[in-house]
Design a protein around this motif. Structure first.
Motif, PDB file in Angstrom:
ATOM      1  N   UNK A 104       9.649  -1.991  19.177  1.00  0.00           N
ATOM      2  CA  UNK A 104       9.494  -3.345  18.831  1.00  0.00           C
ATOM      3  C   UNK A 104       8.684  -3.168  17.391  1.00  0.00           C
ATOM      4  N   UNK A 105       9.301  -3.810  16.534  1.00  0.00           N
ATOM      5  CA  UNK A 105       8.468  -3.601  15.078  1.00  0.00           C
ATOM      6  C   UNK A 105       7.568  -4.830  14.991  1.00  0.00           C
ATOM      7  N   UNK A 106       6.301  -4.530  14.285  1.00  0.00           N
ATOM      8  CA  UNK A 106       5.529  -5.480  14.091  1.00  0.00           C
ATOM      9  C   UNK A 106       4.646  -5.311  12.849  1.00  0.00           C
ATOM     10  N   UNK A 107       4.481  -6.291  11.960  1.00  0.00           N
ATOM     11  CA  UNK A 107       3.780  -5.977  10.728  1.00  0.00           C
ATOM     12  C   UNK A 107       2.746  -7.324  10.972  1.00  0.00           C
ATOM     13  N   UNK A 108       1.628  -6.935  10.660  1.00  0.00           N
ATOM     14  CA  UNK A 108       0.370  -7.727  10.861  1.00  0.00           C
ATOM     15  C   UNK A 108      -0.556  -7.673   9.486  1.00  0.00           C
ATOM     16  N   UNK A 109      -0.594  -8.975   8.890  1.00  0.00           N
ATOM     17  CA  UNK A 109      -1.269  -9.088   7.765  1.00  0.00           C
ATOM     18  C   UNK A 109      -2.791  -9.368   7.991  1.00  0.00           C
ATOM     19  N   UNK A 110      -3.472  -9.048   6.935  1.00  0.00           N
ATOM     20  CA  UNK A 110      -5.021  -9.405   7.077  1.00  0.00           C
ATOM     21  C   UNK A 110      -5.812  -9.640   5.794  1.00  0.00           C
ATOM     22  N   UNK A 111      -6.749 -10.332   5.543  1.00  0.00           N
ATOM     23  CA  UNK A 111      -7.287 -10.300   4.103  1.00  0.00           C
ATOM     24  C   UNK A 111      -7.378 -11.491   3.377  1.00  0.00           C
ATOM     25  N   UNK A 112      -6.371 -12.351   4.068  1.00  0.00           N
ATOM     26  CA  UNK A 112      -6.121 -13.709   3.255  1.00  0.00           C
ATOM     27  C   UNK A 112      -7.656 -14.553   3.408  1.00  0.00           C
ATOM     28  N   UNK A 113      -8.138 -15.152   2.297  1.00  0.00           N
ATOM     29  CA  UNK A 113      -9.331 -15.962   2.447  1.00  0.00           C
ATOM     30  C   UNK A 113      -9.057 -17.197   1.125  1.00  0.00           C
ATOM     31  N   UNK A 114     -10.360 -17.896   1.031  1.00  0.00           N
ATOM     32  CA  UNK A 114     -10.398 -18.681  -0.102  1.00  0.00           C
ATOM     33  C   UNK A 114     -11.217 -18.264  -1.006  1.00  0.00           C
ATOM     34  N   UNK A 115     -10.619 -18.089  -2.199  1.00  0.00           N
ATOM     35  CA  UNK A 115     -11.557 -17.349  -3.309  1.00  0.00           C
ATOM     36  C   UNK A 115     -11.448 -18.464  -4.458  1.00  0.00           C
ATOM     37  N   UNK A 116     -12.449 -18.103  -5.710  1.00  0.00           N
ATOM     38  CA  UNK A 116     -12.314 -18.861  -6.667  1.00  0.00           C
ATOM     39  C   UNK A 116     -11.341 -18.263  -7.714  1.00  0.00           C
ATOM     40  N   UNK A 117     -10.699 -19.185  -8.794  1.00  0.00           N
ATOM     41  CA  UNK A 117     -10.085 -18.741  -9.697  1.00  0.00           C
ATOM     42  C   UNK A 117     -10.858 -17.385 -10.555  1.00  0.00           C
ATOM     43  N   UNK A 118     -10.071 -16.629 -10.949  1.00  0.00           N
ATOM     44  CA  UNK A 118     -10.690 -15.296 -11.576  1.00  0.00           C
ATOM     45  C   UNK A 118     -10.996 -14.028 -10.665  1.00  0.00           C
ATOM     46  N   UNK A 119     -11.240 -14.554  -9.408  1.00  0.00           N
ATOM     47  CA  UNK A 119     -11.586 -13.449  -8.494  1.00  0.00           C
ATOM     48  C   UNK A 119     -10.565 -12.316  -8.005  1.00  0.00           C
ATOM     49  N   UNK A 120     -10.926 -11.428  -7.260  1.00  0.00           N
ATOM     50  CA  UNK A 120      -9.894 -10.465  -6.676  1.00  0.00           C
ATOM     51  C   UNK A 120      -9.937 -10.485  -5.251  1.00  0.00           C
ATOM     52  N   UNK A 121      -8.936 -10.164  -4.405  1.00  0.00           N
ATOM     53  CA  UNK A 121      -8.683 -10.235  -3.335  1.00  0.00           C
ATOM     54  C   UNK A 121      -7.836  -8.938  -2.859  1.00  0.00           C
ATOM     55  N   UNK A 122      -7.944  -8.238  -1.834  1.00  0.00           N
ATOM     56  CA  UNK A 122      -6.880  -7.288  -1.269  1.00  0.00           C
ATOM     57  C   UNK A 122      -6.216  -7.651   0.046  1.00  0.00           C
ATOM     58  N   UNK A 123      -4.907  -7.700   0.135  1.00  0.00           N
ATOM     59  CA  UNK A 123      -4.422  -7.882   1.537  1.00  0.00           C
ATOM     60  C   UNK A 123      -4.024  -6.727   2.149  1.00  0.00           C
ATOM     61  N   UNK A 124      -4.189  -6.536   3.514  1.00  0.00           N
ATOM     62  CA  UNK A 124      -3.717  -5.305   4.251  1.00  0.00           C
ATOM     63  C   UNK A 124      -2.557  -5.717   4.947  1.00  0.00           C
ATOM     64  N   UNK A 125      -1.634  -4.811   5.394  1.00  0.00           N
ATOM     65  CA  UNK A 125      -0.732  -5.101   6.239  1.00  0.00           C
ATOM     66  C   UNK A 125      -0.457  -3.853   7.383  1.00  0.00           C
ATOM     67  N   UNK A 126      -0.815  -3.977   8.775  1.00  0.00           N
ATOM     68  CA  UNK A 126      -0.579  -2.859   9.443  1.00  0.00           C
ATOM     69  C   UNK A 126       0.931  -2.946  10.083  1.00  0.00           C
ATOM     70  N   UNK A 127       1.518  -1.827   9.910  1.00  0.00           N
ATOM     71  CA  UNK A 127       3.007  -1.742  10.368  1.00  0.00           C
ATOM     72  C   UNK A 127       3.112  -0.912  11.624  1.00  0.00           C
ATOM     73  N   UNK A 128       3.659  -1.249  12.642  1.00  0.00           N
ATOM     74  CA  UNK A 128       4.121  -0.394  13.827  1.00  0.00           C
ATOM     75  C   UNK A 128       5.501  -0.639  14.395  1.00  0.00           C
ATOM     76  N   UNK A 129       5.683   0.659  14.833  1.00  0.00           N
ATOM     77  CA  UNK A 129       7.233   0.678  15.479  1.00  0.00           C
ATOM     78  C   UNK A 129       8.310   0.945  14.579  1.00  0.00           C
ATOM     79  N   UNK A 130       7.835   1.644  13.410  1.00  0.00           N
ATOM     80  CA  UNK A 130       8.860   2.372  12.652  1.00  0.00           C
ATOM     81  C   UNK A 130       8.142   3.252  11.656  1.00  0.00           C
ATOM     82  N   UNK A 131       8.706   4.319  11.320  1.00  0.00           N
ATOM     83  CA  UNK A 131       8.247   5.078  10.293  1.00  0.00           C
ATOM     84  C   UNK A 131       8.328   4.458   8.655  1.00  0.00           C
ATOM     85  N   UNK A 132       7.291   4.477   8.419  1.00  0.00           N
ATOM     86  CA  UNK A 132       7.176   3.587   7.003  1.00  0.00           C
ATOM     87  C   UNK A 132       7.747   4.515   6.066  1.00  0.00           C
TER      88      UNK A 132
END
Length: 120
Positions: free
Chosen positions: A1-29
């Motif tokens: 079973x292939x699953x993709x799980x995102x994280x890192x979303x947030x409320x930020x202010x204009x001009x700021x930075x953010x990094x989203x992550x995604x963990x993938x399982x069930x396949x060879x990326x």
């Protein structure tokens, strides 16, 4: 079973930075193009960024060029989206996605999404 799980979303202010992550399982990326799509309320889905395998070609939407960067760590089966100089119009649910080999409009698998909200 292939699953993709995102994280890192947030409320930020204009001009700021953010990094989203995604963990993938069930396949060879290493055999898959990886990327991100987003959808804001009342708007169409937008392909944000993508990296192909093989030639390593990339795609970035005009709206995020120079601000967003997608990267991958095949050894860890992880995908990232580095977002800089965020704007209110970047507010959306962001989905991690993969497809075989090359970046195209359609995807083989997508995650459940993570919310990014940018306040002005």
């Amino acid at each position: 079973q292939v699953t993709l799980t995102e994280s890192g979303g947030a409320l930020v202010q204009s001009g700021e930075s953010l990094r989203l992550s995604c963990e993938v399982s069930g396949l060879a990326l290493s055999f898959y193009a990886v990327g991100w799509v987003r959808q804001a309320p009342g708007k169409e889905r937008e392909r944000v960024s993508c990296i192909s395998v093989g030639d390593g070609s990339t795609y970035s939407a005009e709206s995020v060029k120079g601000r967003f960067t997608v990267t991958r760590d095949n050894a860890k089966n992880m995908v990232y989206l580095e977002m800089n100089n965020l704007k209110p119009e970047d507010t959306a649910v962001y989905y991690c996605a993969v497809r075989s080999w090359l970046c195209r409009e359609n995807w083989d698998y997508e995650g459940q999404g993570t919310q990014v909200t940018v306040s002005s």
